[in-house]
Design a protein around this motif. Structure first.
Motif, PDB file in Angstrom:
ATOM      1  N   THR A 126      81.415  58.292  59.330  1.00 48.08           N
ATOM      2  CA  THR A 126      80.708  57.778  60.515  1.00 48.08           C
ATOM      3  C   THR A 126      80.563  56.256  60.531  1.00 48.08           C
ATOM      4  N   ASP A 127      81.185  55.545  59.578  1.00 49.46           N
ATOM      5  CA  ASP A 127      81.000  54.097  59.515  1.00 49.46           C
ATOM      6  C   ASP A 127      81.781  53.348  60.590  1.00 49.46           C
ATOM      7  N   GLY A 128      82.910  53.903  61.031  1.00 46.98           N
ATOM      8  CA  GLY A 128      83.781  53.186  61.959  1.00 46.98           C
ATOM      9  C   GLY A 128      83.216  53.127  63.371  1.00 46.98           C
ATOM     10  N   ILE A 129      83.525  52.021  64.079  1.00 47.75           N
ATOM     11  CA  ILE A 129      83.084  51.907  65.475  1.00 47.75           C
ATOM     12  C   ILE A 129      84.279  51.744  66.414  1.00 47.75           C
ATOM     13  N   THR A 130      85.487  52.026  65.915  1.00 52.43           N
ATOM     14  CA  THR A 130      86.684  51.968  66.752  1.00 52.43           C
ATOM     15  C   THR A 130      87.328  53.342  66.885  1.00 52.43           C
ATOM     16  N   ASN A 131      87.457  54.062  65.768  1.00 58.33           N
ATOM     17  CA  ASN A 131      88.160  55.339  65.737  1.00 58.33           C
ATOM     18  C   ASN A 131      87.286  56.418  65.100  1.00 58.33           C
ATOM     19  N   LYS A 132      87.824  57.636  65.095  1.00 53.92           N
ATOM     20  CA  LYS A 132      87.206  58.716  64.336  1.00 53.92           C
ATOM     21  C   LYS A 132      88.042  58.950  63.087  1.00 53.92           C
ATOM     22  N   LEU A 133      87.362  59.053  61.942  1.00 55.81           N
ATOM     23  CA  LEU A 133      88.046  59.206  60.660  1.00 55.81           C
ATOM     24  C   LEU A 133      87.578  60.485  59.987  1.00 55.81           C
ATOM     25  N   ILE A 134      88.546  61.324  59.620  1.00 55.70           N
ATOM     26  CA  ILE A 134      88.237  62.628  59.029  1.00 55.70           C
ATOM     27  C   ILE A 134      88.946  62.742  57.687  1.00 55.70           C
ATOM     28  N   GLY A 135      88.187  63.112  56.648  1.00 53.66           N
ATOM     29  CA  GLY A 135      88.756  63.374  55.334  1.00 53.66           C
ATOM     30  C   GLY A 135      89.026  64.857  55.180  1.00 53.66           C
ATOM     31  N   CYS A 136      90.218  65.211  54.680  1.00 58.52           N
ATOM     32  CA  CYS A 136      90.604  66.622  54.477  1.00 58.52           C
ATOM     33  C   CYS A 136      90.908  66.841  52.993  1.00 58.52           C
ATOM     34  N   TYR A 137      90.282  67.841  52.393  1.00 54.58           N
ATOM     35  CA  TYR A 137      90.549  68.122  50.990  1.00 54.58           C
ATOM     36  C   TYR A 137      90.278  69.603  50.705  1.00 54.58           C
ATOM     37  N   VAL A 138      90.768  70.075  49.559  1.00 54.20           N
ATOM     38  CA  VAL A 138      90.648  71.480  49.184  1.00 54.20           C
ATOM     39  C   VAL A 138      89.452  71.658  48.256  1.00 54.20           C
ATOM     40  N   GLY A 139      88.661  72.685  48.522  1.00 60.94           N
ATOM     41  CA  GLY A 139      87.528  72.984  47.658  1.00 60.94           C
ATOM     42  C   GLY A 139      86.355  72.053  47.890  1.00 60.94           C
ATOM     43  N   ASP A 140      85.608  71.791  46.796  1.00 62.64           N
ATOM     44  CA  ASP A 140      84.388  70.997  46.903  1.00 62.64           C
ATOM     45  C   ASP A 140      84.563  69.558  46.429  1.00 62.64           C
ATOM     46  N   ALA A 141      85.482  69.332  45.498  1.00 60.32           N
ATOM     47  CA  ALA A 141      85.639  68.001  44.910  1.00 60.32           C
ATOM     48  C   ALA A 141      86.607  67.152  45.736  1.00 60.32           C
ATOM     49  N   MET A 142      86.226  65.899  45.957  1.00 55.92           N
ATOM     50  CA  MET A 142      87.078  64.990  46.735  1.00 55.92           C
ATOM     51  C   MET A 142      88.062  64.271  45.802  1.00 55.92           C
ATOM     52  N   ASP A 143      88.917  65.092  45.143  1.00 59.27           N
ATOM     53  CA  ASP A 143      89.870  64.531  44.178  1.00 59.27           C
ATOM     54  C   ASP A 143      91.184  64.139  44.840  1.00 59.27           C
ATOM     55  N   ASP A 144      91.599  64.890  45.823  1.00 61.30           N
ATOM     56  CA  ASP A 144      92.903  64.658  46.450  1.00 61.30           C
ATOM     57  C   ASP A 144      92.711  64.718  47.968  1.00 61.30           C
ATOM     58  N   VAL A 145      92.271  63.614  48.515  1.00 56.31           N
ATOM     59  CA  VAL A 145      91.852  63.586  49.921  1.00 56.31           C
ATOM     60  C   VAL A 145      92.942  62.966  50.785  1.00 56.31           C
ATOM     61  N   VAL A 146      93.148  63.570  51.937  1.00 56.52           N
ATOM     62  CA  VAL A 146      94.019  62.999  52.956  1.00 56.52           C
ATOM     63  C   VAL A 146      93.137  62.556  54.122  1.00 56.52           C
ATOM     64  N   LEU A 147      93.336  61.351  54.588  1.00 60.29           N
ATOM     65  CA  LEU A 147      92.555  60.838  55.714  1.00 60.29           C
ATOM     66  C   LEU A 147      93.348  60.963  57.005  1.00 60.29           C
ATOM     67  N   VAL A 148      92.687  61.440  58.040  1.00 61.89           N
ATOM     68  CA  VAL A 148      93.273  61.509  59.376  1.00 61.89           C
ATOM     69  C   VAL A 148      92.438  60.617  60.289  1.00 61.89           C
ATOM     70  N   ARG A 149      93.085  59.635  60.889  1.00 57.75           N
ATOM     71  CA  ARG A 149      92.393  58.730  61.801  1.00 57.75           C
ATOM     72  C   ARG A 149      92.809  59.050  63.234  1.00 57.75           C
ATOM     73  N   ILE A 150      91.821  59.333  64.068  1.00 55.20           N
ATOM     74  CA  ILE A 150      92.049  59.600  65.486  1.00 55.20           C
ATOM     75  C   ILE A 150      91.656  58.351  66.265  1.00 55.20           C
ATOM     76  N   TYR A 151      92.607  57.787  66.996  1.00 56.68           N
ATOM     77  CA  TYR A 151      92.344  56.544  67.709  1.00 56.68           C
ATOM     78  C   TYR A 151      91.260  56.718  68.770  1.00 56.68           C
ATOM     79  N   GLY A 152      90.417  55.695  68.900  1.00 54.42           N
ATOM     80  CA  GLY A 152      89.364  55.706  69.904  1.00 54.42           C
ATOM     81  C   GLY A 152      89.904  55.547  71.313  1.00 54.42           C
ATOM     82  N   ASN A 153      89.065  55.898  72.300  1.00 52.27           N
ATOM     83  CA  ASN A 153      89.459  55.845  73.703  1.00 52.27           C
ATOM     84  C   ASN A 153      89.876  54.433  74.125  1.00 52.27           C
TER      85      ASN A 153
END
Length: 327
Positions: A19-46
């Motif tokens: 929620t820190d960004g004020i331009t786009n939406k940023l989503i972290g995707c990972y398996v399970g509970d630990a954020m060891d291998d995270v892929v970030l998906v950025r959705i451009y703002g309007n």
């Protein structure tokens, strides 16, 4: 004969919205509970295509990645991109004035600035072109009466803004700052500090491209004040700037193969250039915020932010324009 049967493994994906960004939406995707291998998906703002050259962003991203200055870019799509998550802590204003951390930041920025342009090409800054484009996109009014009254009373008129842009272009273009590959948006949250490794990495290259070296540093110094609750008393004082700029110049010279000796005159020249280019940073993000106030769907007071940036521009202008380059 060995019979190989398909095995189905159920993977539970976790999605985390940052929620820190004020331009786009940023989503972290990972398996399970630990954020060891995270892929970030950025959705451009309007309507952010009005503000950002997405092709240029990807080009800069790939150049920086090739030089070890950016995470892995996995893919791009029509309204976003997907890339590697950088492990560490996104910084706050209290971190960037810590000498142990700001020396790492200065060195990392110097590494980016030292990247050679391809095939001997002499780069040119597109700062004034971009600023002119932003100026052409700023709103003339808002439908909400209260917002419109605030806009008309607290934002400088288009004529004043145009006069200031012309003045800046004439003044700052002649300061002698080199044009280099810049991040152009080095706010605190775009710096990831990994205490275990003892390093920093920069993220978010939307505004990256060739620009004046001093602009990139001046923009970063402005960001010491924060974004959500802006406090320009946190702008680095002369002592901190001298330490920061010396660390930067030592690293920049080292990366360029010029040794590491830095003179007082070199620090003084960069100090004057940086603090005058900080004006252009305030102006650029002031225009940017006016456009966002019109189009963005993110819950943030963009109009208020624009007013803060323009106010600081006019407050800072007499002080920094009094600075003279050493003979």
């Amino acid at each position: 004969m060995v019979l190989h049967l398909p095995i189905c493994i159920l993977c539970i994906f976790t999605l985390q919205l940052f929620t820190d960004g004020i331009t786009n939406k940023l989503i972290g995707c990972y398996v399970g509970d630990a954020m060891d291998d995270v892929v970030l998906v950025r959705i451009y703002g309007n309507k952010t295509e009005l503000l950002v050259d997405r092709d240029e962003e990807v080009k800069s991203f790939r150049v920086l990645q090739a030089h070890g200055c950016a995470p892995q870019l996995y893919c791009t799509f029509s309204n976003g991109l997907c890339y590697e998550f950088m492990q560490g802590e996104a910084l706050d204003p209290e971190h960037v004035c810590n000498p142990d951390i700001f020396r790492l930041i200065a060195r990392q920025l110097a590494k980016i600035h030292a990247i050679h342009a391809h095939n001997g090409w002499i780069p040119k800054s597109n700062l004034w072109l971009k600023m002119g484009k932003y100026f052409s996109l700023i709103p003339t009014e808002f439908t909400d009466e209260e917002v419109n009254n605030r806009f008309l009373s607290d934002v400088p008129s288009p004529q004043i803004l145009q006069e200031e842009m012309a003045w800046m272009k004439e003044r700052l273009s002649n300061l002698g700052s080199p044009v280099v590959l810049c991040h152009n948006d080095l706010l605190c949250k775009n710096i990831i500090y990994n205490e275990k490794r003892g390093d920093v990495q920069f993220i978010d290259y939307e505004y990256s491209g060739y620009n004046y070296l001093a602009y990139d540093i001046g923009n970063h110094f402005n960001e010491f004040a924060g974004v959500s609750e802006v406090d320009y008393s946190l702008y680095p004082d002369r002592e901190l700037q001298d330490q920061w700029l010396r660390s930067y110049l030592e690293a920049y010279k080292e990366y360029k193969g010029f040794g590491t000796d830095v003179t007082e005159k070199e620090v003084e020249i960069l100090y004057v250039q940086v603090n005058q280019f900080a004006l252009a940073s305030h102006f650029f993000w002031g225009l940017w915020a006016l456009i966002q106030a019109k189009y963005s769907t993110i819950d943030f007071d963009f109009l208020g932010y624009a007013i803060v940036r323009f106010n600081q521009y006019f407050k800072m202008k007499p002080e920094v324009t009094a600075l003279k380059l050493p003979e």
